[in-house]
Design a protein around this motif. Sequence first.
Motif, PDB file in Angstrom:
ATOM      1  N   GLY A 581      23.994 -46.582  70.508  1.00 33.81           N
ATOM      2  CA  GLY A 581      25.126 -46.705  70.235  1.00 33.81           C
ATOM      3  C   GLY A 581      25.376 -47.516  69.224  1.00 33.81           C
ATOM      4  N   SER A 582      26.662 -47.907  68.452  1.00 30.02           N
ATOM      5  CA  SER A 582      26.978 -48.319  67.750  1.00 30.02           C
ATOM      6  C   SER A 582      28.322 -48.650  68.075  1.00 30.02           C
ATOM      7  N   TYR A 583      28.617 -50.195  67.649  1.00 35.76           N
ATOM      8  CA  TYR A 583      30.441 -51.068  67.533  1.00 35.76           C
ATOM      9  C   TYR A 583      30.150 -51.064  65.667  1.00 35.76           C
ATOM     10  N   ARG A 609      34.643 -47.638  65.763  1.00 33.01           N
ATOM     11  CA  ARG A 609      34.386 -48.475  66.176  1.00 33.01           C
ATOM     12  C   ARG A 609      33.702 -48.783  67.437  1.00 33.01           C
ATOM     13  N   PHE A 610      33.432 -47.247  68.482  1.00 32.63           N
ATOM     14  CA  PHE A 610      32.468 -47.161  68.984  1.00 32.63           C
ATOM     15  C   PHE A 610      31.339 -45.743  69.305  1.00 32.63           C
ATOM     16  N   SER A 611      30.654 -45.282  68.917  1.00 29.37           N
ATOM     17  CA  SER A 611      29.632 -44.065  69.666  1.00 29.37           C
ATOM     18  C   SER A 611      29.129 -44.706  70.349  1.00 29.37           C
ATOM     19  N   GLY A 638      34.041 -42.031  68.538  1.00 19.84           N
ATOM     20  CA  GLY A 638      35.161 -43.003  69.011  1.00 19.84           C
ATOM     21  C   GLY A 638      36.674 -42.428  68.132  1.00 19.84           C
TER      22      GLY A 638
END
Length: 722
Positions: A581-583, A609-611, A638
């Motif tokens: 995950g990443s932001y 922004r989010f994935s 996202g």
Amino acid sequence: MPPANAARTVAEDRSAGDDIIVTASRRREKLQDVPGQVGTVSGEDLGKLKAKTLADFAAFTPGVSFQTSTPSTSRVAIRGITTGGTQLNSAIGLYLDDVPVGSSTPFGLGAQALNIGLFDLQRIEVLNGPQGTLYGANALGGTLKYMTNVPDLAETTGRIEGEGGYTAHGAGNGALRAMINVPLADDRVALRAVGVAQWDSGFADDPSHGRDNLGNARTLGGRVTLLAKPTPDLTIRLNAFGQRITSNGLAVSMRDPVTHHPTQGPYDQSYQLEQPSRSSLGLFSGVVDWDWHWAKLTSVTAYQYNSGRTEGDFSVPYSAILGAVLGPAAVKPYLVTTAAQTRRFTQELRLASPDNRSFEWVVGAFYSREKTGQQVNLINAADPSGRLLGIPLGSFDLPSTSREFALFGDATLYVTSKLDATFGVRYSWNHQVFSQYGSGLVPNSANPFGTVFNSSGSDEGVATYLFNLRYHVSPATMIYGRIASGYRPGGPNLITGGGTGNATFDADRLWNYEIGMKTSFAGGRGFLNTSLYHIDWSSIQLSVNRKGVNQLVNGGDARVNGAEMSLSYRLIPEFKLIASGSYTDAKLTTVAPLLGIAYVGARLPLSPRFSLAMAGDYSFDLGSGVTGDLNLAFRHIGQRNAGYPGSSSAPLYKLASYNVVDLSLNLQMGKGWEVGPYVKNLFDVRGEVSASTTANVYVPAAPVPVTLSLPRTIGLTLGRSF
């Protein structure tokens, strides 16, 4: 499933506890020991995911996003370092093994990353954050490496594989893939050959013009590797790689720029002109590893030929541009053809110390020479001559050359058995020459029947730096701090017919500040990697259109704040869970008048922004020699921006978030036979992958072409390993 030998190679790259060995630091090192975020997908996992392209694995490597409209190439971004669809030069390093692939300048379709075939790969490595000291120019956001399998010196192995399937809203798919590995001389010489023929259905239709299954892909590719080990200390590897991808159009659907509703059917588009594309790569390399015991010498020599051709329907923008001057008579179907060919020679020499856990170092030199030819034509497709009112519109011949020479070095001092520090530096000298021959109304409005010529050059020297501090809290946990810089070369510019614009543009640069932790748990059955980072990006290279001609300029600064996570956990011997995950929060920190942005804080395009991505793999034994793997994968992409909020030159289109679920089953039976049914996009979600708002600059109400995710695809692979 990948070939049996591929699985063994991955296994050989693991130690107890499934520690994966990577080459991020230009030496073989455990993934959990690398002081930085490195995403990996093994060849075995690519097989279980039924991955064919970047879209199938990108979500499993934190921080990676992409934009695409054709099957042959993508714009790839890592950690939000991108200016979106108008970007002309890549902000990542793309590598096939140790060879940089593609053009390092904007003149050879440099922003486009060829979709490398994934059959018989050892693994994929994604090195997040700038990699300027060891990987050089363009690796602003990071580096994407496709690592191929090396020949097995001891055993004859092979695999043949067939695939068939059907894509909803499209047609049938098929593929034939084969690999053979043959030792040639007493465990000293071996040959490995790979061949792929693949055809993937398009799924977009143009009912107004009687076209269907647009956005298809026809791929032919192959690889031959000869490995020789004449002595225990000397290894020579010769590689030849070739790939060609053709497509009949764009996999886009027309959407209303305000409501985002389809203007026709959900998979329909309407273009007056056909838009085929073609991309190819031929790459030849020789790698020599010579162990001198006090140090190891590595030489990587490579030659590559890249070519690409696209045809784009630009009827809306050029009807507006020319119609404003010539009136209704200029409202026509306009075709822009772009063809580019890049020949590139690279040579890298590295000398690396042994892994002595005391003082380790890598020093080296890199040389690159590129020669690019690019031809761009603007054609009135309604006239057999391609002219408008008897006047030629625009023809550009754009030859360029680029040379780079760099010296680099990294040194690691082990202060204690738990604490070490690394300092790295690279200095690069770049020289470019760009020439422009233009004729027609757009480049030479004063005399469209004449030819204008401009030529300019640029020279620059750029230094990049790296500092890592790594501390092993325990044998299972490591924390690190990382400061690194990267750059993208400046260069000469395309000049409009009126002589307006900048003759050159400067390098853009960034600094990355990062802290992270890597830990193993549950007796080595689980791994968790986390990182937090802040990036300052200055003098951003932007593409602006002046009188119908794209120019590169430096305009504005940005910052990116982000967090990344990757997890691997074997709950029981039969079940393994992976997640990533990443932001990413990427914004301009200055105004950008060239984009029409008069406020601070505009969000950069493309990156969500989010994935989040998760996959569970369950292994089982049915008895009678039949075993299997069941894989369930979930991807959340996202909300992203195409363009910028409030921009007049890159209008905003908000791409909605979407989720995709994939399911695959792999059965291994006697005598090496394998059967693998699968379903991609199980719930047939229409995800908005990317969009282009070029036409909306001139006609704000024009429908927006939005690239859609692959619809539900059902398929079956049948293969045999031996």
